[in-house]
Design a protein around this motif. Structure first.
Motif, PDB file in Angstrom:
ATOM      1  N   ALA A 347      -5.486  21.987 -40.351  1.00 26.74           N
ATOM      2  CA  ALA A 347      -6.629  21.120 -40.065  1.00 26.74           C
ATOM      3  C   ALA A 347      -6.180  19.854 -39.350  1.00 26.74           C
ATOM      4  CB  ALA A 347      -7.339  20.763 -41.372  1.00 26.74           C
ATOM      5  N   ALA A 348      -5.022  19.282 -39.785  1.00 27.32           N
ATOM      6  CA  ALA A 348      -4.508  18.074 -39.145  1.00 27.32           C
ATOM      7  C   ALA A 348      -4.103  18.352 -37.702  1.00 27.32           C
ATOM      8  CB  ALA A 348      -3.315  17.542 -39.932  1.00 27.32           C
ATOM      9  N   ALA A 349      -3.418  19.485 -37.507  1.00 27.02           N
ATOM     10  CA  ALA A 349      -3.019  19.845 -36.147  1.00 27.02           C
ATOM     11  C   ALA A 349      -4.240  20.190 -35.303  1.00 27.02           C
ATOM     12  CB  ALA A 349      -2.058  21.025 -36.188  1.00 27.02           C
ATOM     13  N   GLY A 350      -5.265  20.782 -35.950  1.00 26.53           N
ATOM     14  CA  GLY A 350      -6.471  21.180 -35.220  1.00 26.53           C
ATOM     15  C   GLY A 350      -7.233  19.995 -34.647  1.00 26.53           C
ATOM     16  N   ILE A 351      -7.144  18.844 -35.308  1.00 30.29           N
ATOM     17  CA  ILE A 351      -7.814  17.641 -34.783  1.00 30.29           C
ATOM     18  C   ILE A 351      -7.235  17.279 -33.424  1.00 30.29           C
ATOM     19  CG2 ILE A 351      -8.139  15.163 -35.145  1.00 30.29           C
ATOM     20  CD1 ILE A 351      -8.216  15.706 -38.143  1.00 30.29           C
ATOM     21  N   LEU A 352      -5.897  17.338 -33.321  1.00 33.38           N
ATOM     22  CA  LEU A 352      -5.262  17.021 -32.047  1.00 33.38           C
ATOM     23  C   LEU A 352      -5.595  18.072 -30.993  1.00 33.38           C
ATOM     24  CD1 LEU A 352      -1.735  15.880 -33.326  1.00 33.38           C
ATOM     25  CD2 LEU A 352      -3.670  14.436 -32.670  1.00 33.38           C
ATOM     26  N   ALA A 354      -8.216  20.018 -30.846  1.00 32.81           N
ATOM     27  CA  ALA A 354      -9.630  19.944 -30.465  1.00 32.81           C
ATOM     28  C   ALA A 354      -9.899  18.807 -29.490  1.00 32.81           C
ATOM     29  CB  ALA A 354     -10.493  19.770 -31.712  1.00 32.81           C
ATOM     30  N   HIS A 355      -8.999  17.829 -29.454  1.00 41.01           N
ATOM     31  CA  HIS A 355      -9.206  16.685 -28.554  1.00 41.01           C
ATOM     32  C   HIS A 355      -8.260  16.744 -27.353  1.00 41.01           C
ATOM     33  CE1 HIS A 355     -11.277  15.246 -32.162  1.00 41.01           C
ATOM     34  NE2 HIS A 355     -11.972  14.466 -31.339  1.00 41.01           N
ATOM     35  N   ASN A 356      -7.892  17.998 -26.981  1.00 43.92           N
ATOM     36  CA  ASN A 356      -7.122  18.247 -25.768  1.00 43.92           C
ATOM     37  C   ASN A 356      -5.760  17.560 -25.760  1.00 43.92           C
ATOM     38  OD1 ASN A 356      -9.308  19.766 -24.631  1.00 43.92           O
ATOM     39  ND2 ASN A 356     -10.316  17.813 -24.094  1.00 43.92           N
ATOM     40  N   ALA A 360       2.242  21.297 -26.613  1.00 41.15           N
ATOM     41  CA  ALA A 360       3.657  21.198 -26.974  1.00 41.15           C
ATOM     42  C   ALA A 360       3.932  20.040 -27.925  1.00 41.15           C
ATOM     43  CB  ALA A 360       4.507  21.040 -25.712  1.00 41.15           C
ATOM     44  N   LEU A 361       3.018  19.075 -27.966  1.00 39.04           N
ATOM     45  CA  LEU A 361       3.230  17.894 -28.810  1.00 39.04           C
ATOM     46  C   LEU A 361       2.468  17.940 -30.131  1.00 39.04           C
ATOM     47  CD1 LEU A 361       3.058  15.022 -26.142  1.00 39.04           C
ATOM     48  CD2 LEU A 361       5.095  16.080 -27.155  1.00 39.04           C
ATOM     49  N   VAL A 362       1.575  18.937 -30.295  1.00 37.12           N
ATOM     50  CA  VAL A 362       0.731  18.973 -31.495  1.00 37.12           C
ATOM     51  C   VAL A 362       1.562  19.068 -32.759  1.00 37.12           C
ATOM     52  CG1 VAL A 362      -0.948  20.357 -32.766  1.00 37.12           C
ATOM     53  CG2 VAL A 362      -1.315  19.872 -30.348  1.00 37.12           C
ATOM     54  N   ASP A 363       2.453  20.073 -32.839  1.00 37.23           N
ATOM     55  CA  ASP A 363       3.263  20.245 -34.053  1.00 37.23           C
ATOM     56  C   ASP A 363       4.225  19.076 -34.281  1.00 37.23           C
ATOM     57  OD1 ASP A 363       2.012  22.558 -34.809  1.00 37.23           O
ATOM     58  OD2 ASP A 363       3.470  23.883 -33.849  1.00 37.23           O
ATOM     59  N   PRO A 409     -12.003   8.885 -29.887  1.00 30.35           N
ATOM     60  CA  PRO A 409     -12.942   7.830 -30.300  1.00 30.35           C
ATOM     61  C   PRO A 409     -14.065   8.328 -31.198  1.00 30.35           C
ATOM     62  CG  PRO A 409     -13.221   8.367 -27.979  1.00 30.35           C
ATOM     63  CD  PRO A 409     -11.979   9.051 -28.419  1.00 30.35           C
ATOM     64  N   ASP A 410     -14.408   9.623 -31.123  1.00 29.84           N
ATOM     65  CA  ASP A 410     -15.498  10.135 -31.951  1.00 29.84           C
ATOM     66  C   ASP A 410     -15.156  10.132 -33.433  1.00 29.84           C
ATOM     67  OD1 ASP A 410     -13.667  12.145 -30.861  1.00 29.84           O
ATOM     68  OD2 ASP A 410     -14.768  13.558 -32.138  1.00 29.84           O
ATOM     69  N   LEU A 411     -13.843  10.048 -33.770  1.00 26.38           N
ATOM     70  CA  LEU A 411     -13.450   9.994 -35.177  1.00 26.38           C
ATOM     71  C   LEU A 411     -13.922   8.705 -35.850  1.00 26.38           C
ATOM     72  CD1 LEU A 411      -9.805  11.448 -35.217  1.00 26.38           C
ATOM     73  CD2 LEU A 411     -11.914  12.536 -35.992  1.00 26.38           C
ATOM     74  N   TRP A 412     -14.220   7.693 -35.049  1.00 28.82           N
ATOM     75  CA  TRP A 412     -14.686   6.427 -35.625  1.00 28.82           C
ATOM     76  C   TRP A 412     -16.086   6.545 -36.211  1.00 28.82           C
ATOM     77  CZ3 TRP A 412     -12.427   1.874 -36.685  1.00 28.82           C
ATOM     78  CH2 TRP A 412     -11.131   1.647 -36.174  1.00 28.82           C
TER      79      TRP A 412
END
Length: 439
Positions: A347-352, A354-356, A360-363, A409-412
């Motif tokens: 879920a934490a990796a999915g946030i990154l 989902a926001h493009n 290679a940097l997600v993990d 920004p939508d996380l705010w």
């Protein structure tokens, strides 16, 4: 008579700091020595920082000679063994070297040693037993000495047990009935200083004070409940209904305090403190009063002279909450990092993702930030690194907030307001940082 020089060992502590300043106000030349002095405690060129416990006999002898010392006041003491604290080293081994230095000095020196009241047969803790061993060493040394055994010390400042009693007085909370009923005879720190000044004025050859042991405390019997009640009058909380703490909570608190002790913290509620509390504080001050003519101040005279100031109230209210603040921040950073790394990694990796975020940097970013969070928690947990951890936590939180504002920004505006809640967390870390000092 030439002015005598007094060396106060432990000049940063509750008793040592007051005695150093008070004796100077009386016009005496006082050298204050401590392992560490805060900038506010460095009041004179004669306030010195030295690794006291590392000084051997030769170094101590040289120290006594360089400052032309006539009276040594030993206020050194530690409550419990732990990182950087060794009751044997402080109470026994150091006193042995100090006695050797005094005995071999070319000067006639009197030792005034601050010990603890109570009967030796009641000693159960390493703190009490090593204190008593020091008394035996002093008594057998032949060095002119005065062993002072103060009761519960009431001073303008507060530290350790004295701070804990003020905290209890500021809250509607009582210790268990058995503990509240223990004898707890207090002494004003001014009376300790007055006694030292009286001793310093005596000639070294005065046989009447060549080897004395005095209990310093008010004559009237009083219990811990009476002490806390008097503080409550000062704090304006005397009329509040109180909740009595169950005994198991006191024992649990001591175990938690012991754990914190191993992390470098010095909480007032540790197993030794509770054992000494249950033993009580009592003695017979008649010999002290008869010899010096000092009339000990009562607790009412000491505490009741002035109502508690707003500074006193804030300190007392924050004292117990400080441990809760630190513990909650440690838990917050450790668990948040662990959850992101183990429980909700996808879920934490999915946030990154989902926001493009670059795939290679997600993990690496997810793992790196999780480990960083956990590292901040570990840093805060240890007293030596707590300040670094708190600053790192504030910086990391600000980084998360600004990074999210740019990248996601939508996380705010998400329903649970996770990023919005980061603001109060930063404020809490700032509060912890500001109240981190012990003295």
């Amino acid at each position: 008579m030439t002015q005598r020089t007094i060396l106060v060992l432990g000049a940063s502590g509750l008793i040592g700091r007051f005695v150093t300043d008070d004796l100077r106000a009386r016009g005496l030349r006082v050298v204050g020595l401590a392992r560490s002095l805060s900038p506010a405690q460095q009041l004179s060129a004669l306030d010195l920082e030295l690794p006291i416990l590392s000084l051997d006999t030769t170094a101590l002898t040289r120290l006594l000679s360089e400052h032309a010392v006539d009276v040594v006041v030993n206020c050194l003491g530690v409550l419990q063994d732990g990182p950087g604290s060794d009751t044997n080293a402080v109470h026994r081994d150091f006193v042995m070297r100090l006695l050797q230095a005094i005995a071999t000095s070319s000067r006639a020196i009197r030792l005034v040693h601050i010990s603890i009241p109570g009967a030796a047969e009641a000693d159960r803790t390493a703190f009490a037993m090593t204190k008593r061993q020091a008394e035996h060493l002093i008594a057998e040394s032949g060095v002119p000495h005065a062993i002072l055994r103060p009761g519960f010390v009431v001073a303008p400042s507060a530290y350790g047990g004295s701070a804990m009693l003020r905290a209890l007085a500021a809250f509607p909370l009582d210790l268990p009935g058995k503990e509240m009923a223990t004898p707890f005879q207090p002494v004003a720190v001014e009376d300790i200083s007055a006694t030292i000044a009286w001793l310093a004025a005596r000639e070294i050859g005065d046989a009447s004070v060549k080897a004395v042991s005095w209990d310093l405390m008010q004559s009237e019997p009083i219990t811990m409940a009476g002490v806390i009640k008097q503080f409550r009058f000062a704090f304006g909380t005397a009329g509040w209904p109180c909740v009595t703490m169950p005994s198991f909570m006191l024992d649990l608190g001591a175990k938690v305090g012991d754990l914190a002790n191993y992390l470098g913290w010095m909480p007032p509620m540790r197993s030794t403190a509770i054992a000494e509390l249950r033993r009580g504080v009592q003695g017979d001050p008649s010999a002290w009063v008869a010899a010096t003519g000092i009339v000990p101040k009562t607790l009412t005279e000491t505490v009741g002279r002035h109502p508690a100031t707003i500074q006193d109230k804030w300190f007392a209210r924050l004292f117990l909450i400080k441990a809760l603040i630190v513990a909650s921040l440690v838990t917050f950073w450790l668990i948040s990092g662990l959850i992101a790394l183990v429980v909700s990694y996808r879920a934490a990796a999915g946030i990154l993702t989902a926001h493009n975020f670059p795939p290679a940097l997600v993990d690496p970013v997810t793992i790196g930030t999780s480990l960083m969070d956990m590292s901040i928690g570990v840093l805060i947990a240890f007293r030596r690194t707590a300040a670094i951890g708190l600053v790192a936590g504030i910086v990391a939180s600000l980084g998360y907030m600004f990074g999210a504002a740019i990248l996601t920004p939508d996380l705010w505006i998400e329903p649970l307001g996770a990023l919005v809640k980061t603001g109060p967390a930063i404020v809490l870390m700032l509060v912890a940082l500001l109240i981190l000092d012990n003295r």
